[in-house]
Design an enzyme around this catalytic site. Structure first.
Site, short mmCIF file in Angstrom:
data_model
loop_
_atom_site.label_atom_id
_atom_site.label_comp_id
_atom_site.label_asym_id
_atom_site.label_seq_id
_atom_site.Cartn_x
_atom_site.Cartn_y
_atom_site.Cartn_z
N CYS A 1 41.90 30.87 40.61
CA CYS A 1 43.32 31.12 40.89
C CYS A 1 43.86 30.27 42.04
CB CYS A 1 43.53 32.59 41.19
SG CYS A 1 42.95 33.68 39.86
N HIS B 1 49.99 33.42 44.55
CA HIS B 1 49.33 33.61 43.25
C HIS B 1 49.75 34.95 42.68
CE1 HIS B 1 46.48 34.35 40.17
NE2 HIS B 1 45.69 35.12 40.90
N ASN C 1 48.59 37.88 35.18
CA ASN C 1 47.81 36.98 36.02
C ASN C 1 47.34 35.81 35.15
OD1 ASN C 1 45.77 35.66 37.45
ND2 ASN C 1 44.90 37.53 38.30
#
Length: 348
Positions: free
Chosen positions: A123, A273, A304
């Protein structure tokens, strides 16, 4: 002894010149996830802030989504594909060890013969790619660099894992990095904490599928038969990740602000993020960001998307007018490894 190497022909500064995104056409609401786990829409929303996510169809491959996002970024930057000197792709969901998917993408967008390579930084991958791109531009190795964050995390989702089944989505985000006359990408604060690697991980390595050393041979001792192997998926220790992200990543974000010489009051936009709405809100509180700062909360409808989450959120903020060209933005990515990267940028 005097070096015979001539000075770099690069530019002193680099900037993000254009941004593009691609979200798969299929929208998956929480109700669909609830077919596989015992939970509720209210629980998922309260724990993560996620209401829907996008899942890729058969034709929406890692390469195809990247090509779509890249085309938009190139057009937004006002350059041609032939001007791109390097293509950097951050992904954990391209399942061929070689060749790098970046080479296929470079060919499909008509970029000529640029340097092309993949990176795996989970990520935080977009931040890693952005840092590498800045270096290539400022040293003169490439005038323009295409940075892509792309994931098909639906391929790595265990729908029976109550802790992660609702988290992940698919998509691609891309930016063009090129020369600038003034600082527009600040110093990167990045690093890793490998002692915490077990908190976010793939459950199995791909080598478990190598059950026969030679055609017709017996399976290696101790290896299960193919029908006994559950497909690899991403799993995590939710509470440990949450505590780390909220407390440690807020410190990294502050370090990035300090390195850029920017205070929270100077910020226009915060693009973390898109892991979890609770993490985002907690970081905003810890950093004491003013209410005037626009905060990306793309996770609500996108989920996500790992390396794709920051450029996708950036693209949506600009497209909807919540952010504008020239705004000062703090971006930070963090995830499996555990790895992280934060910097301050001027929006394209």
């Amino acid at each position: 002894m005097t070096s015979k190497i001539k000075p770099s022909q690069g530019t002193p500064y680099a900037r993000i010149m254009g941004v593009g995104g691609y979200r798969p056409t299929r929208v998956v609401p929480n109700e669909e996830i609830l077919k596989y786990i015992e939970s509720s829409d209210e629980w998922i929303r309260s724990r993560s802030g996620i209401a829907t996510r996008h899942w890729a169809g058969p034709e929406e491959t890692v390469a195809q989504m990247s090509v779509e996002a890249s085309g938009k970024a190139i057009a937004d930057a006002g350059i041609t594909p032939e001007q791109i000197g390097a293509v950097i792709v951050s992904t954990v969901s391209h399942f061929k060890q070689t060749p790098a998917i970046a080479t296929e993408i470079a060919h499909r967008i008509g970029a000529g013969k640029p340097a092309a390579f993949d990176i795996s930084a989970g990520c935080a991958g977009f931040g890693y790619g952005l840092t590498l791109a800045k270096g290539l531009v400022t040293e003169g190795s490439a005038e323009y660099v295409l940075v892509i964050g792309v994931e098909r995390l639906s391929d790595l989702t265990d729908l029976e894992d109550r802790a992660t089944a609702f988290l992940f989505g698919d998509g691609a985000g891309a930016v063009i990095v090129g020369p600038a006359k003034e600082p527009a990408i600040g110093p990167t604060v990045w690093g890793s904490e490998g002692d915490k690697a077990e908190t976010i991980k793939q459950t199995l390595g791909w080598d478990v599928y190598r059950t026969t050393p030679v055609p017709g041979g017996d399976a290696p001792e101790g290896r299960p038969a193919p029908e006994e192997i559950r497909y690899p998926a991403i799993t995590q220790e939710g509470q440990a990740v949450f505590r780390w992200a909220v407390f440690e990543m807020a410190k990294v974000a502050q370090q990035a602000l300090d390195a850029a010489g920017v205070s929270p009051d100077d910020l226009d936009v915060f693009i973390p993020h898109q892991a979890n709405m609770r993490i985002i809100d907690s970081m905003v509180k810890t950093l004491k960001l003013p209410e005037s700062v626009t905060v990306a909360r793309d996770v609500e409808t996108t989920g996500n998307t790992s390396a794709a989450s920051i450029p996708l959120a950036m693209e949506r903020l600009l497209a909807t007018g919540q952010a504008k060209s020239g705004d000062t933005a703090l971006v930070i990515g963090f995830g499996a490894g555990l790895v992280y990267a934060a910097t301050v940028v001027t929006l394209p």
